[in-house]
Design a protein around this motif. Structure first.
Motif, PDB file in Angstrom:
ATOM      1  N   LYS A  86       0.814  -1.230   0.000  1.00 34.75           N
ATOM      2  CA  LYS A  86       0.000   0.000   0.000  1.00 34.75           C
ATOM      3  C   LYS A  86       0.846   1.278   0.000  1.00 34.75           C
ATOM      4  CE  LYS A  86      -4.720  -0.693   1.109  1.00 34.75           C
ATOM      5  NZ  LYS A  86      -4.936  -2.102   1.551  1.00 34.75           N
ATOM      6  N   ASP A  87       1.986   1.244   0.702  1.00 36.94           N
ATOM      7  CA  ASP A  87       2.827   2.451   0.795  1.00 36.94           C
ATOM      8  C   ASP A  87       3.750   2.606  -0.419  1.00 36.94           C
ATOM      9  OD1 ASP A  87       4.699   0.483   1.139  1.00 36.94           O
ATOM     10  OD2 ASP A  87       5.458   1.182   3.060  1.00 36.94           O
ATOM     11  N   GLY A  88       3.604   1.754  -1.437  1.00 40.66           N
ATOM     12  CA  GLY A  88       4.413   1.888  -2.645  1.00 40.66           C
ATOM     13  C   GLY A  88       5.657   1.020  -2.630  1.00 40.66           C
ATOM     14  N   SER A  89       6.132   0.620  -1.442  1.00 38.51           N
ATOM     15  CA  SER A  89       7.324  -0.235  -1.397  1.00 38.51           C
ATOM     16  C   SER A  89       6.934  -1.635  -1.890  1.00 38.51           C
ATOM     17  CB  SER A  89       7.873  -0.294   0.033  1.00 38.51           C
ATOM     18  OG  SER A  89       6.929  -0.919   0.872  1.00 38.51           O
ATOM     19  N   ILE A  90       7.952  -2.471  -2.194  1.00 42.18           N
ATOM     20  CA  ILE A  90       7.603  -3.793  -2.724  1.00 42.18           C
ATOM     21  C   ILE A  90       7.534  -4.833  -1.609  1.00 42.18           C
ATOM     22  CG2 ILE A  90       8.361  -3.553  -5.117  1.00 42.18           C
ATOM     23  CD1 ILE A  90      11.043  -4.838  -4.242  1.00 42.18           C
ATOM     24  N   SER A  91       6.663  -5.803  -1.829  1.00 42.78           N
ATOM     25  CA  SER A  91       6.552  -6.890  -0.873  1.00 42.78           C
ATOM     26  C   SER A  91       7.575  -7.958  -1.255  1.00 42.78           C
ATOM     27  CB  SER A  91       5.145  -7.472  -0.916  1.00 42.78           C
ATOM     28  OG  SER A  91       5.168  -8.779  -0.387  1.00 42.78           O
ATOM     29  N   LEU A 255      -2.984   9.558 -22.171  1.00 43.53           N
ATOM     30  CA  LEU A 255      -3.519   9.341 -20.829  1.00 43.53           C
ATOM     31  C   LEU A 255      -2.464   9.046 -19.779  1.00 43.53           C
ATOM     32  CD1 LEU A 255      -6.624   6.985 -20.991  1.00 43.53           C
ATOM     33  CD2 LEU A 255      -6.391   9.122 -19.750  1.00 43.53           C
ATOM     34  N   GLY A 256      -1.262   8.633 -20.240  1.00 46.54           N
ATOM     35  CA  GLY A 256      -0.210   8.327 -19.268  1.00 46.54           C
ATOM     36  C   GLY A 256       0.146   6.859 -19.251  1.00 46.54           C
ATOM     37  N   PHE A 257       1.061   6.514 -18.346  1.00 45.90           N
ATOM     38  CA  PHE A 257       1.549   5.125 -18.306  1.00 45.90           C
ATOM     39  C   PHE A 257       0.849   4.323 -17.217  1.00 45.90           C
ATOM     40  CE2 PHE A 257       4.364   7.816 -15.768  1.00 45.90           C
ATOM     41  CZ  PHE A 257       4.391   7.160 -14.553  1.00 45.90           C
ATOM     42  N   GLY A 258       0.520   3.070 -17.554  1.00 45.83           N
ATOM     43  CA  GLY A 258      -0.063   2.149 -16.575  1.00 45.83           C
ATOM     44  C   GLY A 258       0.678   0.835 -16.653  1.00 45.83           C
ATOM     45  N   GLY A 259       0.013  -0.234 -16.188  1.00 43.35           N
ATOM     46  CA  GLY A 259       0.608  -1.561 -16.295  1.00 43.35           C
ATOM     47  C   GLY A 259       1.222  -2.046 -15.001  1.00 43.35           C
ATOM     48  N   PRO A 260       1.707  -3.293 -15.038  1.00 44.89           N
ATOM     49  CA  PRO A 260       2.222  -3.906 -13.812  1.00 44.89           C
ATOM     50  C   PRO A 260       3.631  -3.454 -13.450  1.00 44.89           C
ATOM     51  CG  PRO A 260       2.370  -5.451 -15.635  1.00 44.89           C
ATOM     52  CD  PRO A 260       1.712  -4.222 -16.181  1.00 44.89           C
ATOM     53  N   CYS A 261       4.302  -2.689 -14.325  1.00 40.15           N
ATOM     54  CA  CYS A 261       5.726  -2.423 -14.091  1.00 40.15           C
ATOM     55  C   CYS A 261       6.048  -0.959 -13.817  1.00 40.15           C
ATOM     56  CB  CYS A 261       6.534  -2.893 -15.298  1.00 40.15           C
ATOM     57  SG  CYS A 261       6.157  -4.581 -15.771  1.00 40.15           S
ATOM     58  N   LEU A 262       5.766  -0.078 -14.784  1.00 43.22           N
ATOM     59  CA  LEU A 262       6.222   1.310 -14.655  1.00 43.22           C
ATOM     60  C   LEU A 262       5.717   1.995 -13.375  1.00 43.22           C
ATOM     61  CD1 LEU A 262       7.624   0.943 -17.286  1.00 43.22           C
ATOM     62  CD2 LEU A 262       6.368   2.845 -18.279  1.00 43.22           C
ATOM     63  N   PRO A 263       4.397   2.006 -13.109  1.00 41.43           N
ATOM     64  CA  PRO A 263       3.943   2.684 -11.884  1.00 41.43           C
ATOM     65  C   PRO A 263       4.515   2.030 -10.624  1.00 41.43           C
ATOM     66  CG  PRO A 263       2.090   2.228 -13.341  1.00 41.43           C
ATOM     67  CD  PRO A 263       3.264   1.483 -13.894  1.00 41.43           C
ATOM     68  N   LYS A 264       4.575   0.707 -10.625  1.00 44.15           N
ATOM     69  CA  LYS A 264       5.049  -0.018  -9.436  1.00 44.15           C
ATOM     70  C   LYS A 264       6.534   0.267  -9.175  1.00 44.15           C
ATOM     71  CE  LYS A 264       6.700  -4.296  -8.830  1.00 44.15           C
ATOM     72  NZ  LYS A 264       7.089  -5.593  -9.043  1.00 44.15           N
ATOM     73  N   ASP A 265       7.332   0.228 -10.238  1.00 40.57           N
ATOM     74  CA  ASP A 265       8.771   0.451 -10.062  1.00 40.57           C
ATOM     75  C   ASP A 265       9.051   1.882  -9.631  1.00 40.57           C
ATOM     76  OD1 ASP A 265       9.014  -2.138 -10.802  1.00 40.57           O
ATOM     77  OD2 ASP A 265       9.914  -1.776 -12.764  1.00 40.57           O
ATOM     78  N   LEU A 266       8.300   2.809 -10.211  1.00 40.61           N
ATOM     79  CA  LEU A 266       8.465   4.215  -9.840  1.00 40.61           C
ATOM     80  C   LEU A 266       8.170   4.408  -8.346  1.00 40.61           C
ATOM     81  CD1 LEU A 266       8.847   7.171 -10.640  1.00 40.61           C
ATOM     82  CD2 LEU A 266       6.530   7.206 -11.538  1.00 40.61           C
ATOM     83  N   LYS A 267       7.043   3.849  -7.906  1.00 37.09           N
ATOM     84  CA  LYS A 267       6.668   3.993  -6.489  1.00 37.09           C
ATOM     85  C   LYS A 267       7.696   3.311  -5.581  1.00 37.09           C
ATOM     86  CE  LYS A 267       1.759   4.221  -7.471  1.00 37.09           C
ATOM     87  NZ  LYS A 267       0.597   3.367  -7.685  1.00 37.09           N
ATOM     88  N   LEU A 269      10.936   2.820  -6.089  1.00 41.34           N
ATOM     89  CA  LEU A 269      12.200   3.548  -5.944  1.00 41.34           C
ATOM     90  C   LEU A 269      11.997   4.820  -5.119  1.00 41.34           C
ATOM     91  CD1 LEU A 269      15.185   3.153  -6.633  1.00 41.34           C
ATOM     92  CD2 LEU A 269      14.888   4.800  -8.478  1.00 41.34           C
ATOM     93  N   ILE A 270      10.806   5.430  -5.263  1.00 44.28           N
ATOM     94  CA  ILE A 270      10.497   6.593  -4.422  1.00 44.28           C
ATOM     95  C   ILE A 270      10.560   6.157  -2.950  1.00 44.28           C
ATOM     96  CG2 ILE A 270       8.644   8.175  -3.699  1.00 44.28           C
ATOM     97  CD1 ILE A 270       7.795   8.342  -6.675  1.00 44.28           C
ATOM     98  N   ALA A 271       9.919   5.032  -2.652  1.00 51.05           N
ATOM     99  CA  ALA A 271       9.890   4.544  -1.264  1.00 51.05           C
ATOM    100  C   ALA A 271      11.304   4.212  -0.780  1.00 51.05           C
ATOM    101  CB  ALA A 271       8.988   3.317  -1.161  1.00 51.05           C
TER     102      ALA A 271
END
Ligand code: UGA
Length: 416
Positions: A86-91, A255-267, A269-271
């Motif tokens: 939920k906080d963007g980090s990976i499990s 509309l921007g980027f979606g999918g299983p990779c780009l948003p998740k990886d971005l979040k 690395l931010i975390a």
């Protein structure tokens, strides 16, 4: 021929398994999901990747839940998923569980297996978390087994093609012997190989995906300004693309980027950056621009119809054409917001309707013609077949630049 085990029968694991099998290796795939195993054993791929079913049918690939089958492997690739929390980090739960199993095998097994992490993990994970688990077996990396990180660069829907014709193979090595072993396995794929250390390899994966995300948010911002100035952002992107320092790809505004990779990886690395005390301002802006872009489509819609009480058509549900994947798809956010604001939705997608229905059982999944009969239509994915529909007389908000949609009575591009 080498004996290779792949841990994790998801998209990445199956593509890696199929490609090494095609090169004549003996492959064992291990997964904990029995339903998935049964599906693959009936030679049907649980993921929609062109070419995968064909290779699964032709090759001798053993799929099992029994980690014991990994025992004599010369190489083990860990390809389990690392989903977002939920906080963007990976499990790291799945990769830890898989590593514990491999550690048990190291303890009782012989030989000198090469263990390679293909799962996407934030920089530092392999050294600080995975390696200590493996070494708690009493065996040492570089003495009893090899250890590498080799991230994947496989686009959804183009996995086999990307693996067989990689732009590069990144080998993060614990020690030279480990790197030599992986080079030896991979040279058959004839891609340029770059060797580096473990955490650099992990970062190359994140930096690559996030650079692509940044390119999209960048051109979307330019597009938003262009729209206000009456300039066509696609012409601007074409002009920029001649400069090979910029490159013409990944400059499609929309509309921007979606999918299983780009948003998740971005979040993720931010975390990770915040965890180590750094405020990643640019990365945060790339993300928030992307989120704002999706909502912009709804602002444009409201200029033409009131949302409450209207029926809105949604063309395209997958995060991009050629896949049934709706993870972090723009259509999901759009549908959720429309529902919240009191609109009825009719939706169509050539592949992704079954997945969408699970998330939005109340949404009527229909034909493209039915969708076009709604009060207004939003185009959220640029499927080729959308360029053959009849938009005459309709109100269309186009998030993906479908040329034929311009014949609509009212046509509004998101940033053109
Ligand atoms: C991405 C990367 O492209 C792969 O290199 C990487 O290996 C993969 O993630 C992964 O980490 O496994 P993928 O998620 O399949 O691949 O999708 P992309 O083709 O990168 O598209 C991502 C999103 O960006 C889509 O929603 C697409 O519509 C959007 N996009 C792409 C744009 O809005 N504009 C563009 O110009 C390009």
């Amino acid at each position: 021929m080498k004996r290779i085990s792949i841990i994790g029968a998801g998209r990445v694991g199956l593509v890696v398994a199929a490609c090494f099998a095609k090169m004549g290796n003996k492959i064992t795939v291990v997964d904990i999901d029995e339903d998935k195993i049964a599906e693959i054993n009936s030679r049907v791929s649980p993921v929609a990747e062109p070419g995968l079913d064909e290779i699964l049918n032709q090759s001798e690939i053993e799929v099992t839940s029994d980690y014991g089958k990994v025992m004599d492997s010369e190489a083990i690739f860990i390809c389990v998923n690392t989903p977002a929390k939920k906080d963007g980090s990976i499990s790291l739960e799945n990769i830890v569980a898989a590593t514990v199993q491999i550690g048990n095998i190291l303890k009782s097994g012989g030989g000198y297996p090469l263990i390679t992490i293909k799962s996407t993990v934030v920089p530092g994970t392999s050294e600080e978390l995975i390696l200590p688990i493996l070494e708690s077996s009493g065996k040492r990396a570089g003495q009893d087994f090899g250890f590498c990180v080799s991230p994947e660069f496989l686009r959804g829907g183009k996995g086999i093609e990307d693996f067989m014709n990689s732009a590069r193979i990144i080998i993060g090595e614990h020690d030279t012997k480990s790197g030599d072993m992986l080079c030896d396995l991979c040279q058959v794929f004839k891609a340029p190989i770059m060797r580096t250390d473990l955490r650099t390899a992990e970062m190359i994966k994140y930096a690559s995906n996030i650079f692509l995300a940044a390119k999209v948010s960048f051109i979307n911002e330019i597009g938003n300004i262009c729209k206000l100035l009456g300039i066509d952002v696609y012409e601007v992107a074409r002009g920029m693309g001649f400069d090979d320092r910029i490159g013409a790809k990944f400059l499609n505004a929309g509309l921007g980027f979606g999918g299983p990779c780009l948003p998740k990886d971005l979040k993720a690395l931010i975390a990770r950056a915040k965890e180590i005390g750094y405020e990643p301002r640019l990365l945060e802006q790339v993300l928030s621009l992307n989120e704002r872009q999706t909502l912009k489509v709804l602002e444009l819609l409201k200029r033409h119809i009131p949302v409450r009480g209207s029926t809105v058509g949604l063309l395209g549900l997958a995060f991009k054409p050629g896949t049934d994947d709706i993870s972090d798809s723009m259509a999901v956010t759009i549908a959720a917001t429309l529902t919240e604001e009191g609109a009825k939705i009719k939706a169509y997608d050539p592949l992704a309707m079954h997945n969408f229905k699970k998330l939005f059982p109340h949404v009527e999944c229909s034909t493209p013609e039915e969708v076009l009969s709604c009060d207004a239509v939003i185009i959220a994915t640029e499927w080729e077949e959308f360029n053959r529909l009849d938009y005459k007389g309709k109100i269309v908000i186009d998030g993906r630049r479908v040329p034929k949609a311009r014949e609509a009575r009212v046509y509004e591009g998101i940033c053109w």
